[in-house]
Design an enzyme around this catalytic site. Structure first.
Site, mmCIF file in Angstrom:
data_model
loop_
_atom_site.group_PDB
_atom_site.id
_atom_site.type_symbol
_atom_site.label_atom_id
_atom_site.label_comp_id
_atom_site.label_asym_id
_atom_site.label_seq_id
_atom_site.Cartn_x
_atom_site.Cartn_y
_atom_site.Cartn_z
ATOM 1 N N ASN A 1 -59.765 -26.672 -9.650
ATOM 2 C CA ASN A 1 -60.772 -26.851 -8.606
ATOM 3 C C ASN A 1 -61.194 -28.307 -8.437
ATOM 4 O OD1 ASN A 1 -60.876 -24.185 -7.811
ATOM 5 N ND2 ASN A 1 -62.466 -23.641 -9.272
ATOM 6 N N VAL B 1 -69.890 -22.854 -11.084
ATOM 7 C CA VAL B 1 -69.674 -21.787 -12.049
ATOM 8 C C VAL B 1 -68.213 -21.620 -12.444
ATOM 9 C CG1 VAL B 1 -71.716 -20.549 -11.292
ATOM 10 C CG2 VAL B 1 -69.499 -20.034 -10.235
ATOM 11 N N ASP B 2 -67.304 -22.286 -11.738
ATOM 12 C CA ASP B 2 -65.874 -22.188 -12.061
ATOM 13 C C ASP B 2 -65.266 -23.589 -12.092
ATOM 14 O OD1 ASP B 2 -63.483 -21.024 -12.727
ATOM 15 O OD2 ASP B 2 -62.939 -20.510 -10.673
ATOM 16 N N LEU B 3 -65.881 -24.470 -12.859
ATOM 17 C CA LEU B 3 -65.401 -25.842 -12.952
ATOM 18 C C LEU B 3 -64.160 -25.883 -13.833
ATOM 19 C CD1 LEU B 3 -65.958 -28.760 -12.102
ATOM 20 C CD2 LEU B 3 -67.324 -29.024 -14.185
#
EC number: 2.7.1.166
Length: 244
Positions: A187, A181-183
């Site tokens: 990260n 959900v936070d690509l």
């Protein structure tokens, strides 16, 4: 990897039983011995022993720890962002241990690690309950010599071959069903051999194929264009579609 739970006072610790012994509630790191307790998840404990060797850039209070002679760990407290952080930066609503963000992330990371996917090996997480709320922290093995893709893009060090490897890596995770959900470019880490790794699986989950896969790629595109003058996302997409 065998995950085992240990309860200690108001703290619940989910840990890798293959490397941390819950039989006597202690384990051996480099000298001296560090008890398996909630203290392991507090920065003061490591700072007092002079074992904090750095801090992750752009990651708030995440610390690098010299846990063993040849192994470093990352200590990441769970912290809220956005407007809700003004109310409570570290507290979350308690809905049971298995529904805490820490337990979910460790179990998901362990499952992906067992499949041979490039995620850091989870060491342990700790959930400390305060009535109707809780705080949590996570320990994972640090990827030696790694740098964030964001840094490589900013310095012009991310070539076409690397970006295609990033795309192929994302395809592998999508095939495993991971919705990150936070690509973003922070990260994704790249080690000294040029291998990309995916980190920070907080709030991520496994899902059947769907529109979310394209959404992941679009989110990454919005991220990488912030760090590079060119448009490297085209190479990432090419690697994604050519990946097995």
């Amino acid at each position: 990897m065998r995950l085992a739970a240990l309860q200690q006072k108001n703290g619940l610790i989910l840990h890798d039983a293959d490397s941390l012994s819950d039989a006597c509630a202690s384990h051996q790191l480099s000298s001296p011995t560090h008890p398996l307790s909630t203290a392991l998840f507090e920065s003061d404990y490591w700072q007092a022993q002079g074992l904090v060797v750095g801090e992750a850039p752009g990651r708030g209070s995440s610390l690098f720890l010299q846990a063993r002679d040849h192994e470093q760990w990352v200590l990441r407290p769970y912290q809220r962002g956005g407007l809700i952080a003004k109310v409570s930066k570290q507290r979350y609503v308690w809905l049971g241990a298995e529904r805490t963000r820490a337990f979910r992330e460790v179990r998901l990371t362990a499952a992906l690690y067992e499949q041979g996917l490039p995620v850091p090996r989870p060491v342990a997480c700790c959930v400390t309950r305060f009535g109707l709320t809780y705080e949590a922290a996570l320990l994972t093995v640090r990827i030696s010599g790694s740098r964030a893709l964001a840094s490589l893009l900013t310095n012009g060090e991310a070539d076409e071959a690397l970006l295609k490897r990033v795309g192929a890596m994302i395809k592998r995770f999508h095939q495993a069903g991971l919705d990150h959900v936070d690509l973003n470019a922070r990260n994704i880490l790249v080690d000294e051999a040029g291998k990309p790794w995916l980190i920070d699986l907080d709030r991520c989950r496994l899902r059947p194929p769907g529109k979310w896969q394209a959404g992941n790629l679009q989110r990454l595109e919005r991220s990488v264009v912030k760090f590079a003058s060119a448009r490297p996302h085209t190479h990432i997409v090419a690697g994604y579609h050519s990946g097995s």
